[in-house]
Design a protein around this motif. Structure first.
Motif, PDB file in Angstrom:
ATOM      1  N   TYR A 104     -46.595  36.113  50.656  1.00 30.56           N
ATOM      2  CA  TYR A 104     -46.464  35.021  50.406  1.00 30.56           C
ATOM      3  C   TYR A 104     -44.618  35.413  50.820  1.00 30.56           C
ATOM      4  CZ  TYR A 104     -44.576  30.311  50.743  1.00 30.56           C
ATOM      5  OH  TYR A 104     -44.068  28.828  51.016  1.00 30.56           O
ATOM      6  N   GLU A 106     -41.236  33.568  51.046  1.00 26.86           N
ATOM      7  CA  GLU A 106     -40.652  32.235  51.101  1.00 26.86           C
ATOM      8  C   GLU A 106     -40.161  31.526  51.880  1.00 26.86           C
ATOM      9  OE1 GLU A 106     -38.476  31.636  46.572  1.00 26.86           O
ATOM     10  OE2 GLU A 106     -40.600  33.191  46.272  1.00 26.86           O
ATOM     11  N   GLN A 108     -39.739  31.947  55.036  1.00 30.35           N
ATOM     12  CA  GLN A 108     -40.677  31.553  56.460  1.00 30.35           C
ATOM     13  C   GLN A 108     -41.566  30.996  56.142  1.00 30.35           C
ATOM     14  OE1 GLN A 108     -41.539  35.511  57.842  1.00 30.35           O
ATOM     15  NE2 GLN A 108     -39.876  35.614  58.626  1.00 30.35           N
ATOM     16  N   LYS A 109     -42.429  30.809  54.791  1.00 29.22           N
ATOM     17  CA  LYS A 109     -42.692  29.969  54.416  1.00 29.22           C
ATOM     18  C   LYS A 109     -44.534  30.257  55.212  1.00 29.22           C
ATOM     19  CE  LYS A 109     -40.773  25.749  53.840  1.00 29.22           C
ATOM     20  NZ  LYS A 109     -40.767  25.795  52.138  1.00 29.22           N
ATOM     21  N   TRP A 111     -47.914  33.383  55.098  1.00 26.09           N
ATOM     22  CA  TRP A 111     -48.763  33.875  53.738  1.00 26.09           C
ATOM     23  C   TRP A 111     -49.658  35.101  54.601  1.00 26.09           C
ATOM     24  CZ3 TRP A 111     -49.908  33.088  48.697  1.00 26.09           C
ATOM     25  CH2 TRP A 111     -50.763  31.834  48.359  1.00 26.09           C
ATOM     26  N   ASP A 135     -48.648  30.557  59.159  1.00 24.16           N
ATOM     27  CA  ASP A 135     -47.591  29.469  58.434  1.00 24.16           C
ATOM     28  C   ASP A 135     -47.927  27.767  58.631  1.00 24.16           C
ATOM     29  OD1 ASP A 135     -45.050  27.985  59.386  1.00 24.16           O
ATOM     30  OD2 ASP A 135     -44.972  29.584  61.950  1.00 24.16           O
ATOM     31  N   GLU A 136     -47.338  28.312  57.163  1.00 23.31           N
ATOM     32  CA  GLU A 136     -47.086  26.758  56.585  1.00 23.31           C
ATOM     33  C   GLU A 136     -46.626  25.477  57.085  1.00 23.31           C
ATOM     34  OE1 GLU A 136     -45.527  26.204  52.549  1.00 23.31           O
ATOM     35  OE2 GLU A 136     -47.274  27.930  51.653  1.00 23.31           O
ATOM     36  N   GLU A 137     -45.629  26.083  57.751  1.00 23.20           N
ATOM     37  CA  GLU A 137     -44.520  24.753  58.767  1.00 23.20           C
ATOM     38  C   GLU A 137     -45.309  24.491  60.154  1.00 23.20           C
ATOM     39  OE1 GLU A 137     -40.724  26.010  59.293  1.00 23.20           O
ATOM     40  OE2 GLU A 137     -40.108  25.597  57.491  1.00 23.20           O
TER      41      GLU A 137
END
Length: 190
Positions: A104, A106, A108-109, A111, A135-137
């Motif tokens: 992960y 951080e 770039q958020k 995984w 991509d979390e965002e």
């Protein structure tokens, strides 16, 4: 007056001091490089829970968790695999994902899941691949590798994949096979 003997002793002292100072500098640089390569935080049999308003939303488990904060772009790594359970206001998990390796980043958020990646959504659809990014965002998962999605009705295989994180709005780029599991849909006359 300086004698030849005193000059030799002085020369040896100056050369010795210079050597000691240069050795100390190299030793410092080596220690600094070694420290940067080590995790800032490491944990065995790691488990953490995330919650919202007192309700568990996610549980993350891993045999080994390493966090690296002394690097240019801090990241966390799960070198022995990861299992994540997702909850949606119910006591039992609604979705899950697992892999043999995870990282992960951080900033770039982002995984990165590798090796034997299996994701199961709320409907029971199963995604299998060797590499998956989340991509979390953007709430987007994707891969450029071979993927297989198994649902109650069919199995779809292909290369290249993109979807929302719930596997509901999914698209396989190069479909190589679609296998229908319900024979009545394929041959309604039989």
């Amino acid at each position: 007056p300086f004698t030849k003997h005193k000059l030799n002793i002085m020369a040896v002292l100056i050369i010795g001091a210079a050597l000691l100072l240069s050795c100390d500098k190299k030793k410092e640089e080596m220690e600094d490089l070694q420290i940067k390569d080590l995790p800032t935080l490491s944990a065995r049999n790691f488990e953490t829970m995330y919650s919202d308003s007192g309700k568990v939303t996610m549980i993350v488990r891993s045999p080994l968790f390493n966090q690296y904060n002394r690097v240019k772009e801090p990241y966390s790594e799960f070198p022995e695999g990861i299992k994540v359970l997702f909850y949606n206001k119910k006591d039992a998990p609604q979705a899950r994902v697992s892999s043999q390796f995870a990282r992960y980043t951080e900033k770039q958020k982002l995984w990165e899941l590798r090796d034997s990646v299996v994701a199961i959504n709320e409907n029971g659809d199963i995604l299998e691949t060797e590499l998956l990014y989340w991509d979390e965002e953007k709430d987007k998962i994707y891969s450029d590798r071979f993927v297989q999605i198994t649902s109650k009705e069919q199995i779809i295989r292909g290369t290249g994949f993109e979807s929302d994180s719930r596997l509901e709005k999914r698209k396989i780029r190069n479909v190589t096979a679609t296998i229908y599991l319900d024979e009545q849909k394929v041959n309604p006359g039989n």
